[in-house]
Scaffold this motif. Structure first.
Motif, PDB file in Angstrom:
ATOM      1  N   UNK A  51      25.618 104.556  15.432  1.00 53.79           N
ATOM      2  CA  UNK A  51      24.916 105.132  14.288  1.00 53.79           C
ATOM      3  C   UNK A  51      25.619 106.412  13.850  1.00 53.79           C
ATOM      4  N   UNK A  52      25.499 106.760  12.579  1.00 55.85           N
ATOM      5  CA  UNK A  52      26.133 107.974  12.063  1.00 55.85           C
ATOM      6  C   UNK A  52      25.186 108.692  11.109  1.00 55.85           C
ATOM      7  N   UNK A  53      25.470 109.980  10.905  1.00 57.35           N
ATOM      8  CA  UNK A  53      24.700 110.780   9.963  1.00 57.35           C
ATOM      9  C   UNK A  53      25.510 111.986   9.519  1.00 57.35           C
ATOM     10  N   UNK A  54      25.110 112.566   8.399  1.00 54.18           N
ATOM     11  CA  UNK A  54      25.771 113.764   7.880  1.00 54.18           C
ATOM     12  C   UNK A  54      24.700 114.768   7.484  1.00 54.18           C
ATOM     13  N   UNK A  55      25.120 116.029   7.348  1.00 53.76           N
ATOM     14  CA  UNK A  55      24.151 117.015   6.889  1.00 53.76           C
ATOM     15  C   UNK A  55      23.948 116.845   5.384  1.00 53.76           C
ATOM     16  N   UNK A  56      22.703 117.094   4.977  1.00 52.32           N
ATOM     17  CA  UNK A  56      22.303 116.950   3.577  1.00 52.32           C
ATOM     18  C   UNK A  56      21.514 118.200   3.212  1.00 52.32           C
ATOM     19  N   UNK A  57      22.094 119.025   2.345  1.00 50.36           N
ATOM     20  CA  UNK A  57      21.439 120.264   1.944  1.00 50.36           C
ATOM     21  C   UNK A  57      20.493 120.027   0.770  1.00 50.36           C
ATOM     22  N   UNK A  58      19.646 121.017   0.544  1.00 53.88           N
ATOM     23  CA  UNK A  58      18.661 120.958  -0.517  1.00 53.88           C
ATOM     24  C   UNK A  58      18.554 122.354  -1.125  1.00 53.88           C
ATOM     25  N   UNK A  59      18.303 122.439  -2.413  1.00 51.09           N
ATOM     26  CA  UNK A  59      18.168 123.740  -3.064  1.00 51.09           C
ATOM     27  C   UNK A  59      17.063 124.570  -2.414  1.00 51.09           C
ATOM     28  N   UNK A  60      16.029 123.904  -1.900  1.00 52.37           N
ATOM     29  CA  UNK A  60      15.008 124.579  -1.098  1.00 52.37           C
ATOM     30  C   UNK A  60      15.530 124.540   0.342  1.00 52.37           C
ATOM     31  N   UNK A  61      16.305 125.555   0.715  1.00 53.35           N
ATOM     32  CA  UNK A  61      17.120 125.552   1.935  1.00 53.35           C
ATOM     33  C   UNK A  61      16.469 124.964   3.186  1.00 53.35           C
TER      34      UNK A  61
END
Length: 144
Positions: A51-61
């Motif tokens: 399995x894999x994943x990446x970081x995902x940012x959001x404007x609401x930190x």
């Protein structure tokens, strides 16, 4: 994707290489318009699934997610609950180790001897056991 599908069941070096490649690919797909700090993670579960994943940012930190959390969520969705190895990939001169919250998330699905491989784009820089990464941790066994 399973080790057998990857045709690597008897070749741990090939499996490690594939996990490294998946962590790199995940890092390269990270959504990081604010920090510009991509991180990827790849997990081999005890079942042999990958399995894999990446970081995902959001404007609401605080609403963003870490790569390790994404990979763990994919693992759970895939029906697995035990991490055998996790590769964490990031850029920079210093080791990109899991944050405190991710250490606890990894602990939830690990044993003391689970291996956490800290990588950069050139390769594995350091390998730690779960016990070394989060000594004296609190986990599911504390609740029994």
């Amino acid at each position: 994707m399973s080790k057998s599908e990857l045709n690597m069941a008897d070749n741990p070096d090939a499996l490690n290489s594939k996990l490294f490649e998946l962590a790199t690919a995940a890092m390269n797909r990270a959504y990081v318009p604010y920090s510009r700090f991509p991180v990827g993670a790849a997990i081999e579960a005890h079942s042999g699934e990958i399995y894999a994943g990446c970081n995902v940012e959001n404007a609401a930190y605080p609403e963003g997610t870490c790569a390790e959390a994404g990979a763990i969520a994919a693992m759970v969705m895939g029906g697995d609950t035990q991490i055998k190895h996790i590769y964490v990939m990031g850029k920079g001169d210093l080791l990109v180790t899991p944050c405190g919250g991710c250490r606890q998330k990894i602990r939830e699905f690990s044993r003391a001897d689970t291996e956490i491989h800290i990588c950069d784009e050139k390769g594995v820089r350091k390998t730690l056991t779960m016990e070394a990464l989060l000594p004296f941790s609190f986990g599911p066994d504390n609740l029994v």
